[in-house]
Scaffold this active site. Sequence first.
Site, PDB file in Angstrom:
ATOM      1  N   HIS A   1       0.834  -1.207   0.000  1.00  0.00           N
ATOM      2  CA  HIS A   1       0.000   0.000   0.000  1.00  0.00           C
ATOM      3  C   HIS A   1       0.874   1.264   0.000  1.00  0.00           C
ATOM      4  CE1 HIS A   1      -3.611   2.385   1.295  1.00  0.00           C
ATOM      5  NE2 HIS A   1      -2.640   3.179   1.724  1.00  0.00           N
ATOM      6  N   GLU A   2       1.776   1.345   0.955  1.00  0.00           N
ATOM      7  CA  GLU A   2       2.607   2.552   1.055  1.00  0.00           C
ATOM      8  C   GLU A   2       3.526   2.673  -0.147  1.00  0.00           C
ATOM      9  OE1 GLU A   2       1.737   4.771   3.000  1.00  0.00           O
ATOM     10  OE2 GLU A   2       0.460   3.556   4.318  1.00  0.00           O
TER      11      GLU A   2
ATOM     12  N   HIS B   1       1.690   4.407  -2.871  1.00  0.00           N
ATOM     13  CA  HIS B   1       1.774   5.873  -2.717  1.00  0.00           C
ATOM     14  C   HIS B   1       3.136   6.375  -3.206  1.00  0.00           C
ATOM     15  CE1 HIS B   1      -1.915   6.658  -0.565  1.00  0.00           C
ATOM     16  NE2 HIS B   1      -1.599   5.943   0.491  1.00  0.00           N
TER      17      HIS B   1
ATOM     18  N   HIS C   1       3.232   6.735  -6.827  1.00  0.00           N
ATOM     19  CA  HIS C   1       2.469   7.913  -7.249  1.00  0.00           C
ATOM     20  C   HIS C   1       3.384   9.150  -7.219  1.00  0.00           C
ATOM     21  CE1 HIS C   1      -1.780   9.969  -6.730  1.00  0.00           C
ATOM     22  NE2 HIS C   1      -1.333  10.055  -7.957  1.00  0.00           N
TER      23      HIS C   1
HETATM   24 ZN   LIG Z   1      -2.806   5.209   2.055  1.00  0.00          ZN
END
Ligand SMILES: [Zn+2]
Length: 684
Positions: free
Chosen positions: A475-476, A479, A482
């Site tokens: 998940h991290e 990011h 991104h």
């Molecule tokens: Zn998040």
Amino acid sequence: MSAAAPDLARHPLTRWTGPLGLPDFSALADADFAPVFDAALAAHAAEIAAIAENADAATVENTLQALELSGEALDRVSAIFWCRAGAHTNKDIQALEREIAPKMSRHFSAIHMNAALFARIDALYQAREALGLDAETVRVLEKTWKRFVKAGAKLDEAGKARLAAINERLASLGAAFGQNVLADEAGWVLYLDAGDDLAGLPAFLTDAMAEAAAARGEAGRYAVTLSRSIVEPFLSFSTRRDLREKVFAAFTKRGENGGETDNGAVVKETLALRAEKARLLGYDSFAALKLDDTMAKTPAAVLGLLEPVWEKARAKAGAVRAELQRLATQAGDNAPLTAADWRFWQEKLRIEKYAFDEAELKPYLQLERIIEACFDVASRLFGLTFEERKGIPAWHEDVRVFEVGNADGSHRAVFLADYFNRPSKRSGAWMSALQSAHGLGEGAAPIVYNIMNFARPPKGQPALLSIDEARTLFHEFGHALHGMLSEARWPSVSGTAVSRDFVELPSQLYEHWLTVPEILERHAVHYRTGEAMPTALVEKMLAARNFDAGFATVEFAASALVDMAYHACAQAPADPLAFEAETLERLGMPAEIAMRHRTPHFLHVFSGDGYSAGYYSYMWSEVLDADAFSAFEETGDVFDAGLAQKLRANIYAAGGTKDPEALYRAFRGKMPSPEAMMVKRGLA
Ligand SMILES: [Zn+2]
């Protein structure tokens, strides 16, 4: 400035001379933060004054671009400081944080309320159709104009002064809230001894507890700390109900223990000031103010998603509750089930239903290999390469530095990762940037980092993760991608600078690749034997994936609904904790389930206003990510090159350069409905 003011062009906090364009962390001293902040604030204020007082008519170059490129020294010292405040703090940093937060607020209030500066932005904004600007520039201009208006640019003098005072106070309260939670987390330890105290606990957990005890000078004993990596498995496995109750109470009481670290008054004042701020700016509620520039746009739209999900989840959880009570009774435990029992009997039910024990997975989920899996997926989807660069100092010796390359070998980004829990780090997992990518002026390459709170393994042993922790790592890292893949030209729309209910799409979407068969086969290998996770275990894990989805959804949605209830009121509640209790009662919250984050330690919502009236965003983004991953599944190849290219261009590289709905449509061709998310969650 005094004669001793630091030279920002030379100081290591603001002129980064380390390898890979990093700051030279070995040259940084905590005592330098305060004077460098003062100098950087003054330098930025001077730049702003020059822009505002320019005698020439406003142009994109002399106003919008100059504004975006101003404050470089302040950005740099801030990036390092906030990284330290979250990931490796100490008493001095904390004291400074309480000073800096309101100072920064005052500084940015003054910029946003600078009438001459706003007049120039307003002139450009009014003329935007006639200026022949590209779409990204128009969007940045519109967002900038709106940011100024929402920060009080159109208020009269009295309104401006009051808003500035409110913002400054809110900044102090946010800093205090986070510090209080950290103090309660760091201040509570339960030491256990070998024998009955450890009944039921798997080896991975007692190892982590032994390590935590040793780190606190209690070698030979076992420490339960309030880190989620220890608390959740303890609640799942300890057969000692008395100890489970103790640990559960401490975990859910963080921030609510009376005395100096109690967040009750902080929350009350925060909510009152937020409501007043919204009124001052002409909004019905703080939620209306915050949602104005999101995909959801209104509290009603948020409730339109959350309420049907809530009802389904509550019904599911109710059915599971009956089964858990049955298991407890069969085991001779006739006491009514409590919230301290749920995870324990849940684990037993999982074994009964799926013959699947979470602890069986752990030997296959080595941190090192999950990191490799993350990199492998990024290389298959986006052609990125990762090379660890050893010996480069960062903010703590645990931090690892990776150079990220493009497929053609050119430099793309620097990725730093700090994986283990320690007392100087606040709880949770997050991504942030030391430097955001942009293409304005000289441009900048991204430097991003991930912070995790995994339990440190005993010396000489590999760190083993739970499946949830492995998902958090993906998940991290989503990011981080991104930030690293951003192609935005303007800094203010770079990378993760998107609306809050869109920002979890790249991260949650990335989680899906953790459990695709090719990735598990290659990277989920046993730490002793090197064998891949057996197919039967993979199948059991996937089958059990939505096991007790009702519980997980109730936990989450209760926090999201309480967050929205607080902020959708025109008047803040006089007694927030009573309001929390009333809201849960009105919703029909099952007594045996606790909110994932209760008010007194709800960092997303009260430590700064990042996710205030915004905790729902995770689920909003989940509607998108469930549908987006289906797009890959529909091609029959979860690494489909054409689709990966579309995903990169429209989601990971696009930042906030376009409206999020337009970006999603460009990727997928249509907007999704919540049903796909509910099916994926096992709620349909
Ligand atoms: Zn998040």
